[in-house]
Design a protein around this motif. Sequence first.
Motif, PDB file in Angstrom:
ATOM      1  N   GLY A  21      34.588  44.958  34.014  1.00 39.27           N
ATOM      2  CA  GLY A  21      35.436  43.998  34.449  1.00 39.27           C
ATOM      3  C   GLY A  21      36.849  44.779  34.832  1.00 39.27           C
ATOM      4  O   GLY A  21      37.541  44.453  35.767  1.00 39.27           O
ATOM      5  N   THR A  25      38.236  44.586  38.533  1.00 46.28           N
ATOM      6  CA  THR A  25      39.859  44.324  38.721  1.00 46.28           C
ATOM      7  C   THR A  25      40.381  45.709  39.536  1.00 46.28           C
ATOM      8  O   THR A  25      40.961  45.175  40.693  1.00 46.28           O
ATOM      9  CB  THR A  25      40.412  44.389  37.452  1.00 46.28           C
ATOM     10  OG1 THR A  25      39.913  43.579  36.593  1.00 46.28           O
ATOM     11  CG2 THR A  25      41.956  44.243  37.590  1.00 46.28           C
ATOM     12  N   ARG A  26      40.193  46.728  39.666  1.00 47.08           N
ATOM     13  CA  ARG A  26      40.459  47.705  40.420  1.00 47.08           C
ATOM     14  C   ARG A  26      40.221  47.616  41.768  1.00 47.08           C
ATOM     15  O   ARG A  26      40.946  47.911  42.703  1.00 47.08           O
ATOM     16  CB  ARG A  26      39.999  49.114  40.038  1.00 47.08           C
ATOM     17  CG  ARG A  26      40.400  49.740  38.835  1.00 47.08           C
ATOM     18  CD  ARG A  26      40.006  51.233  38.867  1.00 47.08           C
ATOM     19  NE  ARG A  26      39.876  51.858  37.465  1.00 47.08           N
ATOM     20  CZ  ARG A  26      39.013  52.793  37.000  1.00 47.08           C
ATOM     21  NH1 ARG A  26      38.529  53.492  37.867  1.00 47.08           N
ATOM     22  NH2 ARG A  26      39.167  53.148  35.776  1.00 47.08           N
ATOM     23  N   HIS A  28      39.624  44.384  43.106  1.00 48.67           N
ATOM     24  CA  HIS A  28      40.330  43.061  43.308  1.00 48.67           C
ATOM     25  C   HIS A  28      38.958  42.316  43.609  1.00 48.67           C
ATOM     26  O   HIS A  28      39.033  41.453  44.703  1.00 48.67           O
ATOM     27  CB  HIS A  28      41.038  43.069  44.619  1.00 48.67           C
ATOM     28  CG  HIS A  28      42.262  44.089  44.445  1.00 48.67           C
ATOM     29  ND1 HIS A  28      43.345  43.785  43.556  1.00 48.67           N
ATOM     30  CD2 HIS A  28      42.548  45.209  45.048  1.00 48.67           C
ATOM     31  CE1 HIS A  28      44.129  44.833  43.582  1.00 48.67           C
ATOM     32  NE2 HIS A  28      43.568  45.474  44.555  1.00 48.67           N
ATOM     33  N   SER A  30      35.746  39.785  41.620  1.00 49.75           N
ATOM     34  CA  SER A  30      35.395  39.217  40.569  1.00 49.75           C
ATOM     35  C   SER A  30      34.155  40.000  39.795  1.00 49.75           C
ATOM     36  O   SER A  30      33.606  40.814  40.551  1.00 49.75           O
ATOM     37  CB  SER A  30      34.627  37.656  40.690  1.00 49.75           C
ATOM     38  OG  SER A  30      33.612  37.703  41.431  1.00 49.75           O
TER      39      SER A  30
END
Length: 62
Positions: A21, A25-26, A28, A30
């Motif tokens: 996760g 996130t890094r 961008h 899902s």
Amino acid sequence: MATNKRVFTLRLSDEVFDKIGALATREHRSITNYIEFVLLKHLEEVEKAEGSINVDNSPKGV
């Protein structure tokens, strides 16, 4: 919009899920998209090193 993607269950420890996760996130992305991206990169690396992966349409063990 039709898709040819299969849905399946993947069990991960909380630690692995949280780390994936964070990486997603890094980038961008899902978590699902990040996992697919990483798997596709790995398949490309394997095929580059070992050649095309032979896939038959029958599940293993059948």
